[in-house]
Design a protein around this motif. Structure first.
Motif, PDB file in Angstrom:
ATOM      1  N   GLY A   7       6.282 -10.135   8.149  1.00  0.00           N
ATOM      2  CA  GLY A   7       6.579 -11.434   7.558  1.00  0.00           C
ATOM      3  C   GLY A   7       5.688 -12.519   8.162  1.00  0.00           C
ATOM      4  N   ASP A   8       5.875 -13.764   7.702  1.00  0.00           N
ATOM      5  CA  ASP A   8       5.026 -14.862   8.156  1.00  0.00           C
ATOM      6  C   ASP A   8       5.208 -15.171   9.629  1.00  0.00           C
ATOM      7  N   TYR A   9       6.287 -14.622  10.205  1.00  0.00           N
ATOM      8  CA  TYR A   9       6.569 -14.882  11.612  1.00  0.00           C
ATOM      9  C   TYR A   9       5.414 -14.442  12.505  1.00  0.00           C
ATOM     10  N   VAL A  10       4.681 -13.417  12.107  1.00  0.00           N
ATOM     11  CA  VAL A  10       3.661 -12.846  12.977  1.00  0.00           C
ATOM     12  C   VAL A  10       2.396 -13.702  13.026  1.00  0.00           C
ATOM     13  N   SER A  11       2.254 -14.601  12.052  1.00  0.00           N
ATOM     14  CA  SER A  11       1.026 -15.395  11.990  1.00  0.00           C
ATOM     15  C   SER A  11       1.308 -16.847  12.346  1.00  0.00           C
ATOM     16  N   TYR A  12       0.508 -17.384  13.270  1.00  0.00           N
ATOM     17  CA  TYR A  12       0.648 -18.788  13.648  1.00  0.00           C
ATOM     18  C   TYR A  12       0.002 -19.723  12.637  1.00  0.00           C
ATOM     19  N   ALA A  13      -0.708 -19.146  11.690  1.00  0.00           N
ATOM     20  CA  ALA A  13      -1.343 -19.966  10.666  1.00  0.00           C
ATOM     21  C   ALA A  13      -0.494 -19.879   9.405  1.00  0.00           C
ATOM     22  N   PRO A  14       0.371 -20.860   9.175  1.00  0.00           N
ATOM     23  CA  PRO A  14       1.253 -20.738   8.019  1.00  0.00           C
ATOM     24  C   PRO A  14       0.465 -20.766   6.715  1.00  0.00           C
ATOM     25  N   ARG A  15       0.914 -19.946   5.746  1.00  0.00           N
ATOM     26  CA  ARG A  15       0.300 -19.970   4.424  1.00  0.00           C
ATOM     27  C   ARG A  15       1.115 -20.896   3.551  1.00  0.00           C
ATOM     28  N   VAL A  16       0.575 -21.267   2.423  1.00  0.00           N
ATOM     29  CA  VAL A  16       1.355 -22.058   1.482  1.00  0.00           C
ATOM     30  C   VAL A  16       2.207 -21.084   0.667  1.00  0.00           C
ATOM     31  N   THR A  17       3.510 -21.105   0.895  1.00  0.00           N
ATOM     32  CA  THR A  17       4.409 -20.249   0.134  1.00  0.00           C
ATOM     33  C   THR A  17       5.582 -21.099  -0.338  1.00  0.00           C
ATOM     34  N   ALA A  18       6.495 -20.450  -1.053  1.00  0.00           N
ATOM     35  CA  ALA A  18       7.682 -21.166  -1.532  1.00  0.00           C
ATOM     36  C   ALA A  18       8.446 -21.766  -0.356  1.00  0.00           C
ATOM     37  N   ALA A  19       8.363 -21.098   0.804  1.00  0.00           N
ATOM     38  CA  ALA A  19       9.138 -21.572   1.949  1.00  0.00           C
ATOM     39  C   ALA A  19       8.379 -22.576   2.802  1.00  0.00           C
ATOM     40  N   THR A  20       7.067 -22.627   2.676  1.00  0.00           N
ATOM     41  CA  THR A  20       6.310 -23.459   3.610  1.00  0.00           C
ATOM     42  C   THR A  20       5.558 -24.615   2.966  1.00  0.00           C
ATOM     43  N   TRP A  21       5.689 -24.811   1.651  1.00  0.00           N
ATOM     44  CA  TRP A  21       4.868 -25.867   1.057  1.00  0.00           C
ATOM     45  C   TRP A  21       5.126 -27.257   1.657  1.00  0.00           C
ATOM     46  N   PRO A  22       6.379 -27.551   2.116  1.00  0.00           N
ATOM     47  CA  PRO A  22       6.548 -28.893   2.688  1.00  0.00           C
ATOM     48  C   PRO A  22       5.683 -29.136   3.918  1.00  0.00           C
ATOM     49  N   LEU A  23       5.349 -28.068   4.633  1.00  0.00           N
ATOM     50  CA  LEU A  23       4.484 -28.217   5.802  1.00  0.00           C
ATOM     51  C   LEU A  23       3.153 -28.841   5.415  1.00  0.00           C
ATOM     52  N   PHE A  24       2.753 -28.609   4.184  1.00  0.00           N
ATOM     53  CA  PHE A  24       1.457 -29.136   3.745  1.00  0.00           C
ATOM     54  C   PHE A  24       1.631 -30.385   2.889  1.00  0.00           C
ATOM     55  N   ALA A  25       2.765 -30.447   2.192  1.00  0.00           N
ATOM     56  CA  ALA A  25       2.979 -31.607   1.330  1.00  0.00           C
ATOM     57  C   ALA A  25       3.296 -32.842   2.169  1.00  0.00           C
ATOM     58  N   ILE A  26       4.085 -32.658   3.247  1.00  0.00           N
ATOM     59  CA  ILE A  26       4.512 -33.826   4.024  1.00  0.00           C
ATOM     60  C   ILE A  26       3.340 -34.549   4.693  1.00  0.00           C
ATOM     61  N   PRO A  27       2.382 -33.819   5.294  1.00  0.00           N
ATOM     62  CA  PRO A  27       1.216 -34.549   5.824  1.00  0.00           C
ATOM     63  C   PRO A  27       0.487 -35.371   4.763  1.00  0.00           C
ATOM     64  N   LEU A  28       0.386 -34.817   3.554  1.00  0.00           N
ATOM     65  CA  LEU A  28      -0.261 -35.578   2.479  1.00  0.00           C
ATOM     66  C   LEU A  28       0.551 -36.835   2.175  1.00  0.00           C
ATOM     67  N   LEU A  29       1.875 -36.648   2.145  1.00  0.00           N
ATOM     68  CA  LEU A  29       2.758 -37.774   1.911  1.00  0.00           C
ATOM     69  C   LEU A  29       2.592 -38.815   3.018  1.00  0.00           C
ATOM     70  N   LEU A  30       2.505 -38.332   4.262  1.00  0.00           N
ATOM     71  CA  LEU A  30       2.329 -39.240   5.401  1.00  0.00           C
ATOM     72  C   LEU A  30       1.028 -40.018   5.259  1.00  0.00           C
ATOM     73  N   LEU A  31      -0.006 -39.320   4.810  1.00  0.00           N
ATOM     74  CA  LEU A  31      -1.300 -39.962   4.623  1.00  0.00           C
ATOM     75  C   LEU A  31      -1.171 -41.087   3.606  1.00  0.00           C
ATOM     76  N   LEU A  32      -0.441 -40.771   2.532  1.00  0.00           N
ATOM     77  CA  LEU A  32      -0.221 -41.747   1.474  1.00  0.00           C
ATOM     78  C   LEU A  32       0.553 -42.949   2.022  1.00  0.00           C
ATOM     79  N   ILE A  33       1.644 -42.649   2.742  1.00  0.00           N
ATOM     80  CA  ILE A  33       2.462 -43.726   3.292  1.00  0.00           C
ATOM     81  C   ILE A  33       1.643 -44.580   4.254  1.00  0.00           C
TER      82      ILE A  33
END
Lengths: 176, 655, 141
Positions: free
Chosen positions: C98-124
């Motif tokens: 599973g994704d637990y083994v990798s320190y580099a998160p991929r964009v998946t159904a479970a992890t998209w906020p990890l990438f969306a929130i920084p973009l949101l922060l940039l916008l804010i």
């Protein structure tokens, strides 16, 4: 600043507290579950882990009979606790194939003399290759494999007395 | 008897903290009530009692009173005295007592000497301080009593843990508590200012030394912790983005933002609500960190004695204090005008940029740290590590660093761009040139490349504010800023250089064999068994030489402790001006060869020297601020004196 | 496995990963040995630093003396030497652990906020800066 934005920090904080409180009440699952359930075992062919016993290979799992695949090691303490349960499983009709991880033949035979030998065959996995290939992250772990060599079930940690009937049941289901 | 005295003092202190809270609260309605007048004396007394209780605990540890549970579990009659004493806070209960003691003493100090704010605000502040202390007293008294007796004294204590007997480990935790306590004082000031609607430049000036102090301690704590991980873990890593590390970084980021926004508030009466918000956030980050570390809710390499019950208690305190403060903020902040708007080219414009970027960075670290917790709620386990934090953090940190180079050159209010155009053009040209030169001559990643080129320019730019000034007449606080910014550049250079140019050599060697790493020849001369008080080790003798330079001997060890049984690697470090040679000896293979790990890490020490410079800058800033405060007080007193004289003379003439 | 862990940040200090017996076999051939080709070794190193050691608390396999981490390093190095792509190796492990083994998160159904929130922060961040600074561009300030 608009009024509603002032409530945003509180809202985020409440979310955090709720999440943390929820997680505190949850039992922590420290296990890493294998993603290989429903998938076939990989090709492998191992030397015997000790003299006088057959080794293990993929072909052994393709004879139509479901089996237990027990990942263990003579240096692993919970494996000692598990030994009587494996014996009970064998008595219950389970064929158990042992995979000894990073182990020396003399240590393996000493362990089996002391704690009994429930295994039909024991392969030696010196580089944890099979362990990695089936998504096992520690010793001991027990996998249920159906007659075609497909992984059906993963039991993480030592097999307790209460686990024995369940494993036998899964094993039986895998045979149908 | 001693333990009972300590416990009694603790109860009394808790009662006084409650009184401080009630007194401060009644003062908001009736400033002349008896309780209101008692707030300051009560705060001072509470601090003294907490200090007394802590002294009693130290005493118990000093004499190894084995009828006390905490001593029996954490000490041993044969430990050296210094480690007996440090054992008093080397455990959960004792460290919480130390925390509340330092906090109460800080409260006592402001009660005793701080007279610049309106009395009503001071009382609200002390009430908040008492409220926070009360929660910690409750925590100690109800769930973590350090003075608990055993039904039967034990013959000998348990704690002879060799790992805790390290002078660095003994003083590392207090460093962080001092930081956290400083932030709690800032929090109380923020709450007091919010309650009495006195978010003024004076408030910022009063709060600033506490924020600076906290920031200095946090900087030192993080720097020391990072160096430790580097030499102890045996693989040469100095930052792992581990949850516990992040828990220490987050309050630091918040404090950094806070001290800059407090400067804007002090100088220009702007960023009022924002500064209040940061005051709340900074303290909440230290509590969130405490919670994450002690509840065991996240998996970390720095394993602590964790306990879910303590976790729930800390979470409850967190919810009350931070939730309460944020509620107050939501209700009050709209009545606090944000103050002045800013011109793009002004000092405060740059500081606002810095604040926004720091806060966003904090958001990223918080997000990455907590995210595994979020997915676990859905039974999905993920890991977030360096491949996430480094690039995503850089999006916000790099622009901030660029502005940091220019910001201090700008004037407050408004500045003509033309005035700073030349230095900016030179800096930009320098960044681009170095980046291009490095990119052409070596093959390194984008982040280290940007880091290196930016670091050089930052180092130069950090001294530009001194341009055209008489150095000896430059205010000390300005020197503080210059040195802290220079420290950032130095640390950045170390980080980028380490990650870009480290050479690694892993090898299996026989005695007599020579290995090469980055111009060094390292020969294994032999392996000898050595023994310490509670360990045995295999010690390698390595002879290292660079080119025709001096021959140096290194002694890395592979150590086995027996109580409790643990294997550790003791790396050997050889420091040169341009880097460090890092050697580790591992196990022996069947063919008799030894496993040797060597690294050459160019300029790696600059990471920690940079950290020290940053802290030094903070210290200078505190000295500078306090000196000018004292001067201002003196001038005011003189002016008052003169006025009084003049009035007296007028009366005399009239007579 | 029983390795000295170290305190870093806050508080109290008590250590030590779960006590586990040590196996007696020597480490895998490529657990502590670099690949001869520096380019391949660099590739392997980069990958190993981003794979999680499953037996440790939170360390990458490049920073761990656990024997399983050693076996994972051996796998990574031999596969890289055989010409396999690092990302293919990561995918192979993620399929198993599973994704637990990798320190580099991929964009998946479970992890998209990890990438969306920084973009949101940039916008804010952009909006906040524009509001606080952009319009205040006068000398009146």
């Amino acid at each position: 600043m608009r009024r509603w934005t002032l409530w945003l920090p509180l809202a985020l904080f409440t979310f955090f507290v709720g999440l943390a409180a929820y997680q505190l009440t949850q039992p922590k699952d420290e296990f890493v579950h294998s993603g290989m359930l429903g998938k076939p075992l990989p090709e492998f062919d191992m030397r015997p882990a000790l003299e006088g016993m057959p080794g293990a290979s993929l072909a052994d799992f393709k004879d139509g009979q479901p089996k237990l695949l027990n990942i263990w090691a003579s240096w692993c303490l919970p494996c000692i606790a598990e030994a009587p349960q494996l014996e009970a499983l064998r008595a219950g009709g389970a064929q158990i194939v042992g995979i000894a991880v990073r182990d020396k033949p003399e240590d393996v035979s000493r362990f089996l003399e002391t704690h009994g030998n429930p295994y039909a065959r024991i392969g030696a996995d010196d580089l944890s290759e099979l362990q990695l290939a089936i998504g096992s992250s520690g010793v001991p772990e027990t996998f249920v494999i159906d007659g075609n060599g497909v992984i059906v079930h993963q039991h993480i940690g030592d097999v307790r007395e209460s686990d024995v009937p369940k494993l036998l049941e899964i094993l039986q289901e895998a045979g149908q | 008897m001693i333990a009972e005295l300590g416990l009694a003092a603790l109860w009394l202190a808790a009662a006084l903290a409650a009184m401080q809270l009630i007194g401060g609260a009644t003062a908001q309605h009736n400033e002349e009530s008896d309780l209101a007048l008692l707030v300051r004396p009560v705060a001072i007394l509470q601090g003294l009692l907490a200090l007394f209780a802590f002294a009693m605990l130290m005493w118990l540890f000093a004499v190894t009173d084995l009828s006390v549970k905490l001593v029996a579990e954490n000490s041993h009659s044969l430990k050296p005295l210094i480690f007996k004493l440090s054992g008093a806070w080397g455990n959960h209960e004792g460290s919480m007592l130390l925390w509340v003691t330092v906090m109460s003493c800080a409260g006592a100090l402001i009660a005793a000497i701080e007279h610049r704010l309106p009395e009503k605000t001071m009382r609200a502040t002390l009430a908040a301080q008492g409220f926070v202390a009360l929660g910690f007293y409750a925590f100690l008294l109800f769930s973590s009593n350090p003075f608990e007796r055993l039904p039967q004294p034990v013959p000998e204590g348990l704690g002879l843990n060799p790992l805790l007997q390290d002078i660095g480990l003994a003083f590392h935790p207090p460093t962080l508590y001092f930081g956290y306590v400083g932030l709690s004082v800032a929090f109380s000031f923020a709450v007091g200012a919010m309650i009495t609607r006195q978010v003024t430049p004076e408030f910022a000036r009063v709060m600033r030394p506490w924020v600076l102090g906290a920031w200095v301690f946090l900087t030192l704590g993080i720097t020391a912790g990072s160096y430790w991980a580097y030499y102890e873990l045996g693989w040469g890593g100095w930052w792992f983005w581990d949850p516990v590390e992040n828990a220490s970084l987050m309050p630091w980021l918040a404090a950094t933002a806070l001290l800059h926004s407090a400067s804007v508030l002090a100088a220009r009466d702007a960023l009022r609500a924002w500064t209040i918000m940061l005051g709340v956030v900074a303290f909440s980050m230290s509590m969130v960190g405490t919670f994450l570390v002690r509840s065991g809710i996240l998996t970390s390499v720095h394993a602590f004695a964790v306990d879910p019950e303590r976790g729930s208690f800390i979470l409850a305190l967190l919810a009350i204090y931070i939730g309460g403060a944020l509620l107050l903020f939501a209700l009050r902040a709209s009545s606090v005008a944000e103050g002045q708007r800013f011109a793009l080219t002004s000092r405060e414009g740059a500081l606002v940029f810095n604040n926004v970027m720091l806060s966003a960075t904090l958001g990223i670290v918080l997000l990455g740290t907590l995210y595994p917790l979020v997915t676990e709620a859905f039974d999905v386990r993920v890991s977030v590590g360096p491949p996430y934090f480094n690039p995503v953090g850089a999006i916000f940190v790099l622009p901030m660093l660029m502005v940091m180079a220019v910001g201090p050159l700008l004037r407050w209010r408004w500045d003509r761009f033309e005035r700073v155009r030349l230095p900016i053009a030179i800096l930009v040209a320098l960044v681009v040139t170095t980046a291009v030169v490095i990119a052409l001559t070596s093959d390194i990643g984008v982040l280290p490349l940007l880091g290196l080129s930016l670091a050089g320019v930052l180092a130069i730019a950090s001294f530009l504010p001194l341009r055209g000034r008489k150095l000896w007449r430059t205010p000390i606080a300005t020197w503080g800023m210059v040195i802290a910014h220079f420290g950032i550049a130095v640390a950045l250079f170390g980080m980028a250089s380490e990650s870009a140019f480290t050479s690694e050599r892993l090898a299996a060697v026989n005695p007599g064999d020579t290995e090469h790493v980055a111009g060094w020849d390292v020969t294994l001369q032999g392996i000898e068994p050595v023994a310490g008080p509670n360990w045995t080790a295999l010690e390698a003798t390595l002879v290292a030489q660079r080119g025709s330079g001096d021959v140096v001997t290194l002694h890395p060890q592979s150590r086995n402790f027996w109580a409790p049984p643990q294997q550790t690697t003791e790396s050997a470090l050889l420091t040169r001006w341009d880097g460090q040679l890092y050697a580790v000896i591992g196990g022996q293979a069947q063919d008799g060869r030894w496993q040797l790990r060597l690294w050459w890490k160019p300029f790696v020490t600059l990471i920690w020297y940079g950290g020290l410079l940053i802290a030094l800058g903070g210290v200078l800033a505190i000295i500078g601020r306090l000196a000018s405060d004292l001067k201002r007080r003196h001038i005011r007193a003189q002016a008052q004196q003169r006025r009084a004289d003049r009035a007296g003379r007028a009366v005399g003439e009239a007579a | 496995m029983m390795r000295l862990t170290l305190i870093l940040a806050a508080f109290q200090m008590l250590f030590v990963a779960p006590l586990q017996a040590q196996d007696s076999l020597p480490p895998a051939p490529y657990a502590y040995r670099q690949l001869d080709d520096p380019a391949l070794e660099a590739k392997a190193q980069e990958l190993m630093e981003t794979l999680r050691c499953l037996k440790c608390q939170s360390q990458s396999i490049a920073d761990s003396d656990a024997s399983m981490a050693g076996d994972m390093r051996h796998q990574v190095r031999t596969r890289i030497a055989a010409g396999e792509d690092p990302e293919a190796i990561r995918a192979w492990l993620v399929e198993r652990y599973g994704d637990y083994v990798s320190y580099a998160p991929r964009v998946t159904a479970a992890t998209w906020p990890l990438f969306a929130i920084p973009l949101l922060l940039l916008l804010i961040a952009g909006i906040v800066l524009w509001r606080r600074i952009g319009r205040g561009q006068g000398r009146a300030a």
